[in-house]
Enzyme design. Structure first.
Site, PDB file in Angstrom:
ATOM      1  N   LYS A 634       0.885  -1.164   0.002  1.00 52.60           N
ATOM      2  CA  LYS A 634      -0.026  -0.130  -0.001  1.00 52.60           C
ATOM      3  C   LYS A 634       0.769   1.322  -0.084  1.00 52.60           C
ATOM      4  O   LYS A 634       0.756   2.064  -0.788  1.00 52.60           O
ATOM      5  CB  LYS A 634      -0.833   0.011   1.129  1.00 52.60           C
ATOM      6  CG  LYS A 634      -1.959   1.162   1.237  1.00 52.60           C
ATOM      7  CD  LYS A 634      -2.820   1.079   2.381  1.00 52.60           C
ATOM      8  CE  LYS A 634      -3.697   0.034   2.326  1.00 52.60           C
ATOM      9  NZ  LYS A 634      -5.082   0.209   3.141  1.00 52.60           N
ATOM     10  N   GLY A 702      15.326   0.697  -2.136  1.00 51.67           N
ATOM     11  CA  GLY A 702      14.615   2.044  -1.939  1.00 51.67           C
ATOM     12  C   GLY A 702      13.787   2.267  -2.891  1.00 51.67           C
ATOM     13  O   GLY A 702      13.913   2.073  -4.208  1.00 51.67           O
ATOM     14  N   GLU A 705      12.381   7.200  -4.901  1.00 52.07           N
ATOM     15  CA  GLU A 705      12.950   8.293  -5.916  1.00 52.07           C
ATOM     16  C   GLU A 705      12.679   7.911  -7.274  1.00 52.07           C
ATOM     17  O   GLU A 705      12.306   8.659  -8.157  1.00 52.07           O
ATOM     18  CB  GLU A 705      14.222   8.798  -5.670  1.00 52.07           C
ATOM     19  CG  GLU A 705      14.316   9.391  -4.401  1.00 52.07           C
ATOM     20  CD  GLU A 705      15.719   9.971  -4.083  1.00 52.07           C
ATOM     21  OE1 GLU A 705      16.278  10.761  -4.335  1.00 52.07           O
ATOM     22  OE2 GLU A 705      16.409   8.993  -3.072  1.00 52.07           O
TER      23      GLU A 705
END
Lengths: 746, 327, 201
Positions: A634, A702, A705
């Site tokens: 989510k 990650g 970005e």
């Protein structure tokens, strides 16, 4: 119990955020709190020759007007990234409040402190300043010093493989164009804010930062304090996007003001001041030249250009990083130069380098596909490398082709007819575009503390940051699985230098960096727990080693016999303990040197263009990503669509205008610097391949970005498909589309 | 903000007396312009007389099918008023294209008539600006003037009129009703605004202390249709790059009534009577609309970054006219 | 030890504020501090009765103070956020007389006598407002800073009842910026609550 990792769980701090009880920096009220308001320079370069503070000092409620004349002496700070061992976070070498020099328009030059905010703002307006102004260098083409940086994010600034220019001349099919992107500003909705309070020689600040330990180091350095005498807290941060990654002036100005008036001071930058004295994304001018053989295989790849930095920092927007890893080519030339300007120091902004870099590179790939008369998805598939194209190292994980195909399928790429202007929706032109997304995998040192209690709950702590990524939620999921506990029994605390050390929440590095520390702390906790049981008569764990036991159902059990175990409560009760804890500090290994560790993706955009007005509206957008294992489906989706949204702003709306005559930012507000609003953003779709990376903590990458990268190119490519007009300068405004000529494929 | 005294008006007459008594006193209505500019130190009243609760909040029918609207009617209420939706869609569309729902809930008709420019050099408080600081010069002329006016400007000022509502009101032939120290006035919309000339600080014919109490306008011709079209970068919540309010009546295959006003491109809500005259008596064709658009922008003075608005507003005029002609 | 931002202090401050001191903080001179003259000329503090989330507050306020600053700095109801202070972001959206407005462009003095509802007044005890629950379910926020404004704006939107389609909801929510980019999730949350309310009728 099914694993928590991967589930689309609601945010653990959701209730606080929807009830208004999540407290941000400016919302800490302390006894005797006064308000500080900064005064900023109205020249771009020179020195202050006189402050007239009399009227301000006379104004009702004013406690102090702090200028270089009466400011306490501060020591110089250390620039962000200048140390491998210390958490340095300085954003400017400008001696703010320490000298009469002015280095940019909007630099803080004084602070007015008063009992109320209205009093302080009014008095700040009464401060009269005279300057000795010098001519300033303000644009990419000015006479500022031009140089090649020694390093770009620890990498070489220039890469040359083969003869790229020669291969371009010889290429069967080629493109060679210049692309520009303007300055952008982060525009987190929470402005930069600090509440600072002194208690003798000890300083406590609540600050909006992505890096509490960096701000602590910066403040300790400036005020000559021991690190332990400074505490920085940022439990909630109202958006950062890189703009709160370094130590920006509000923190030490608030601490300075608090020292002068002997009261806690709250200092919140006005929105115009956020633009004026917190750096944005530097403008870029990039050349992309690509050559290919008739079969669509790249024969050369050139990506060079210029970005700006300031006279008080050296910041390199690493726009050619995507070109180091995305495509195979026998000849490659990548280079970059900087120009030093009299501007607020530029800084990281979501996907620094990769974001403007993918605009140029991925526009270039689209132009090459047009020249080749080849489908742009197919062009990318044909140039997928089997090892890193510039380093020669194997990939830790590369599912780029899978992401591209996944995105193409979800988007319905097959319905696209290749001829520009060939798809229509009534009066409107329809365009479909694609671009690659790219972002490196970064990991940093981190530490964590884990505690379990007799009640079967766990507390996990790390001084990392939450500014919307869902940090506490994701880390609670990770810790819950490691500890064999339901997620709701695990609490994760962050955003405080009283907690174990973490680096900046930047470079999309936090999740895996902290996950590694949590994993290590949980392993240490197992040893600590086992030490309480392994010698205990009657314990099923007696005599076992750590390798023989596992966390299971709120306790420890034999790894080979889950029924042979006992609960945390039982272990602790026998030992007469209420809780047991463990800490760990971990550093990344050398995997990033041996392997090429990157995230990839593909962005698909469908636009509607009004051919008369040149207005572009986004109809549909699909991003598909190769980012390892996703921790929370989510919040990950939210991160992706959030990045895409900011990318849509970059494509169509965003530009910080600096008046070249004065250096003043002309559109330093949220009406004139346009970020996307609800009406600009349709339903967005995000998908991921999901294969874990065997070389990262949790198999994750990650994801903060990568979502913004490639978006502007996907939009520009869709606009080309709709109109036959190639816009190489962002943003894609009505006037640019109105004046651009249709380009016909060569 | 500079310190000021605040008082709630007891009535319109009392408010006029209070403001007229002090040269730096101002009326406060919705506050969406005034409070904003006070925070920027562009407006520096020493007294605010809050007229926001005066009962100037009615929308009433007038004989012949027109409407009379109190100055304090909020933009959102006027936009969704049944009579406006049914008979004056140009006004509803203009109001709903402006600002945001929150701002429209606060902004009033009277206040919107006096909405001030968004020129960044006016708002910044420091740049040369003849409107804010008469005689200081105009930084917009050689500066970032994308948002500035190509029509109605002077070498003193090219600040654009920001309101959408006013562009619609320009084609409704609104009369502005005031109450001032010298009594009551009814000012035709066409006479209300001033072009900057050499005195850009004077924007309307209002006297100090003269309060707008309402507006009134007649019915449109029976067969007329109206429309407001606004073009901007963002899909919402942005001032116009270019907009057009149009009223068009076609009878017997020819245009019998044409009214066109432009927004986003001029220093005041900009009626284009020459373009209107050109349309009347002609067939409502694309060629006629294009010719009218050409005439409408005659005399436009493009600056460094706003030249595109000349072509853009022509296209907006054509599209707006085509839309009503087709509807 | 850091100064403890004890939540109980909020009540104390509110009590003081209700007692009439309001923003009239006393200046205590510190090192290098200019002595403050007593206020002269315009700007005298005035009594203002604010009714926030059903609670009355008798305050004495600087006429300059916005409703936003009165909520955040005087009443310490910090749920309402300041993003731009100029009506350009919507983070300060609150409901005055049931209508959504920007608290930053509203003088506190001008809403005296009108009920003000903020994000702190949306839930009923522990029961979240349906929009609050839907925001959590649909992840309609990330950092959470614009969220109180989005929620109050959505409450206003549902009451106004001018939006039905997704595009209409987007248009009617466009006064609330979200830089994290949660817009699609906000629309999903608003639509779920709107449709549930419609079905309930």
């Amino acid at each position: 119990m099914t694993p928590a990792v991967g589930k689309p769980l609601d945010r653990v701090d959701g209730r606080q955020k929807v009830t208004g009880t999540a407290r941000f920096a400016a919302e800490y009220d302390l006894p005797g709190l006064a308000h500080g308001v900064i005064v900023t320079s109205t020249v771009a370069k020179g020195r202050v020759t006189a402050f007239d503070t009399a009227a301000a000092e006379r104004a009702p409620g004013v406690l102090a007007v702090v200028t270089p004349k009466n400011a306490p002496k501060l020591r110089p700070t250390e620039p962000f990234g200048s140390s491998e061992t210390k958490p340095v976070a300085g954003t400017t070498t400008a001696p703010v409040l320490q000298s009469d020099q002015v280095f940019w328009y909007g630099q803080p030059i004084a602070v007015v402190v008063a009992g109320t905010l209205d009093q302080a703002k009014y008095a700040a307006h009464l401060v009269r300043v005279t300057y000795d102004a010098k001519p300033a260098e303000l644009t990419l083409d000015s006479k500022g010093r031009v140089f090649v940086p020694d390093k770009v994010q620890q990498e070489e600034p220039e890469i040359t493989i083969g003869d790229a220019e020669g291969a371009l001349t010889a290429a069967a099919v080629k493109m060679d164009h210049t692309y520009t992107t303007p300055q952008h500003n982060h525009n987190a909705i929470e402005p930069h804010a600090t509440v600072a309070a002194w208690d003798g020689g000890k300083l406590t600040v609540y600050d909006t930062t992505q890096f509490v330990f960096g701000v602590r180091y910066d403040l300790a350095t400036r005020f000559g304090l021991k690190l332990d005498d400074v505490r920085v807290l940022a439990p909630f941060v109202g958006g950062g996007f890189g703009g709160k990654g370094g130590a920006w002036p509000q923190a030490f100005l608030a601490a300075t003001a608090a020292k002068v008036v002997g009261r806690p001071v709250k200092l919140v930058l006005g929105r115009d001041q956020v633009y004026a004295c917190v750096g944005g994304r530097t403008p870029t001018r990039q050349r992309v030249a690509l050559g290919a053989d008739a079969g669509g295989k790249l024969t050369t790849l050139i990506h060079t250009g210029r970005t700006s930095t300031s006279t008080t920092n050296t910041f390199t927007e690493q726009f050619n990083f995507p070109a180091r890893h995305l495509y195979a080519s026998p000849n490659i030339h990548l280079a970059q130069e900087l120009i030093e300007l009299d501007v607020c120091p530029p800084t990281f902004m979501r996907g620094p380098g990769e974001c403007p870099g993918t605009f140029a590179l991925e526009s270039g790939m689209d132009e090459l596909a047009v020249a080749l008369k080849l489908d742009p998805v197919e062009l990318r598939l044909r140039n997928d490398p089997d090892k890193d194209p510039t380093r020669g190292t194997p990939f830790s994980l590369r599912k780029y082709k899978e992401a591209l195909k996944l995105g193409a399928e979800k988007f319905g790429w097959a319905r696209r007819t290749p001829e520009p202007g060939s798809m229509k929706d009534g009066r409107l032109l329809v365009g479909l575009g694609v671009a690659s997304a790219f972002y490196p995998v970064y990991r940093m040192p981190s530490s964590a503390r884990v505690e379990v209690t007799a009640a079967g709950t766990a507390l996990v702590q790390c001084g990392c940051q939450e500014m919307g990524m869902g940090t506490a939620t994701a880390q609670a999921q990770i810790a819950a699985d490691l500890l064999g506990l339901p997620v709701d029994r695990v609490k994760f605390e962050l955003g405080d230098t009283a907690l174990p050390f973490a680096m900046v929440a930047g470079g999309s590095s936090q999740t895996i960096s902290v996950a590694a520390a949590v994993t290590a702390a949980v392993a240490a906790l197992k040893t600590a727990l086992l030490a309480l049981a392994e010698k205990a008569d009657g314990s099923p764990l007696k005599g076992l080693k750590a390798a023989d036991v596992a966390f299971r159902d709120g306790g420890l059990a034999r790894a080979d016999d889950p029924k042979a175990g006992e609960s945390f409560g039982a272990i602790l009760a026998r030992a007469g303990r209420k809780a047991v804890d463990a800490k760990a500090e971990v550093k990344p290994g050398d995997e990033a040197k041996k392997l090429s560790m990157q995230s990839y993706g593909a962005q698909f955009c469908e636009v509607r263009v009004d051919p008369d007005f040149g207005t572009v509206r986004i109809k549909r957008f699909v991003g598909a990503f190769d980012v390892g294992r996703v921790i929370n489906a989510k919040t990950a989706r939210s991160q992706f669509i959030g990045g895409i949204t900011m990318g849509l702003g970059m494509a169509l709306l965003e530009e910080t205008h600096r008046d070249p005559r004065t250096g003043r930012l002309v559109n330093a507000d949220l009406a004139e610097y346009m970020v996307p609003v609800h009406a600009d953003v349709p339903a967005l779709e995000a998908y991921w391949v999901g294969d874990p990376d065997p070389h990262t903590p949790m198999g994750a990458h990650g994801i903060g970005e990568i979502g913004i990268t490639g978006v502007a190119a996907a939009v520009a490519n869709a606009v080309y498909h709709a109109t036959g007009k190639r816009i190489r300068d962002l943003p894609i405004t009505p006037e640019r589309l109105m004046s651009a000529a249709r380009e016909s494929p060569r | 903000m500079n310190p000021f005294d605040y008082a709630r008006a007891a009535g319109a007459a009392a408010a006029v007396t209070q403001v007229a008594a002090s040269p730096r006193a101002k009326f406060l209505a919705g506050g969406t312009t005034l409070i904003d500019l006070m925070k920027l130190h562009v407006e520096t009243p020493d007294t605010l007389v809050d007229i926001g609760r005066l009962p100037l909040d009615k929308v009433e029918a007038v004989a012949g099918g027109g409407l009379a609207v109190g100055a304090n009617v909020r933009n959102s209420d006027l936009a969704y008023h049944d009579a406006v939706l049914a008979r004056f869609p140009v006004l509803s569309e203009a109001l709903l294209s402006g600002a945001s729902p929150q701002l429209r809930n606060a902004a009033t008709v009277g206040g919107n008539l006096l909405q001030r420019t968004r020129c960044p050099y006016f708002r910044d408080g420091v740049s040369p600006c003849n409107k804010r600081a008469p005689g200081s010069g105009c930084a917009a002329l050689g500066g970032h003037n994308r948002g500035n006016a190509v029509l109605g400007g002077s070498e003193s000022c090219i600040a654009t009129s920001a309101s959408d509502m006013c562009v619609a009101m320009a084609v409704l032939n609104v009369t502005i009703k005031t109450q001032g120290p010298k009594g009551e006035r009814a000012i035709p919309f066409a006479d209300f605004y001033l072009v900057p000339g050499e005195t850009p600080e004077r924007e309307t014919v209002l006297d100090h202390g003269e309060l707008i109490v309402g507006v009134e306008w007649p019915a449109l011709p029976a067969g007329a249709k109206s429309h407001y079209l606004k073009v901007r970068d963002r899909a919402s919540y942005q001032f116009a790059l270019a907009s057009a309010a149009v009223v068009l009546e076609v009878a017997g295959g020819v245009v019998t009534t044409a009214r066109v006003a432009l927004g986003g491109v001029a220093t005041k809500p900009w009626r284009v009577p020459d373009a209107e005259k050109l349309l009347v008596g002609r067939k409502p064709t694309a060629e006629a609309f294009a010719a009218a658009a050409e005439v409408a922008t005659k005399g436009a003075v493009p600056r460094t970054f706003n030249g595109f608005k000349v072509a853009l507003v022509r296209r907006v005029i054509v599209r707006a006219l085509e839309t009503v002609a087709a509807g | 030890m850091p100064p403890d931002p004890d939540p109980d202090r909020r009540d104390f401050i509110q009590g003081v504020a209700a007692g009439g001191l309001g923003v009239a903080l006393l200046s205590t001179a510190g090192p290098g501090v200019a002595a403050a003259d007593p206020p002269t000329g315009p700007g005298r503090a005035i009594p203002v009765q604010l009714t926030v989330n059903g609670q009355d507050h008798a305050l004495t306020l600087d006429p300059r103070i916005s409703l936003l600053d009165a909520l955040r700095e005087v009443l310490h109801l910090t749920g309402t956020k300041k993003g731009c202070d100029h009506g350009q972001c919507g983070a300060c959206t609150v409901l005055v007389d049931g209508r959504r407005v920007n608290a930053c462009l509203t003088l506190a003095a001008s809403v005296a006598g009108s009920p003000v509802r903020t994000v702190e007044g949306l839930a009923t005890g522990d029961d979240l407002h349906p929009l609050q629950a839907a925001f959590i379910k649909h992840d309609a926020f990330q950092c959470g800073y614009c969220t109180p404004g989005q929620l109050c704006s959505a409450v206003g939107l549902l009451k106004e009842a001018h939006a039905t389609t997704d595009d209409e909801v987007r248009e009617q929510m466009s006064g609330n910026l979200c830089r994290c980019g949660a817009y699609p999730n906000v629309v999903a949350a608003v639509q779920e609550v709107r449709l549930a309310a419609r079905d309930a009728r």
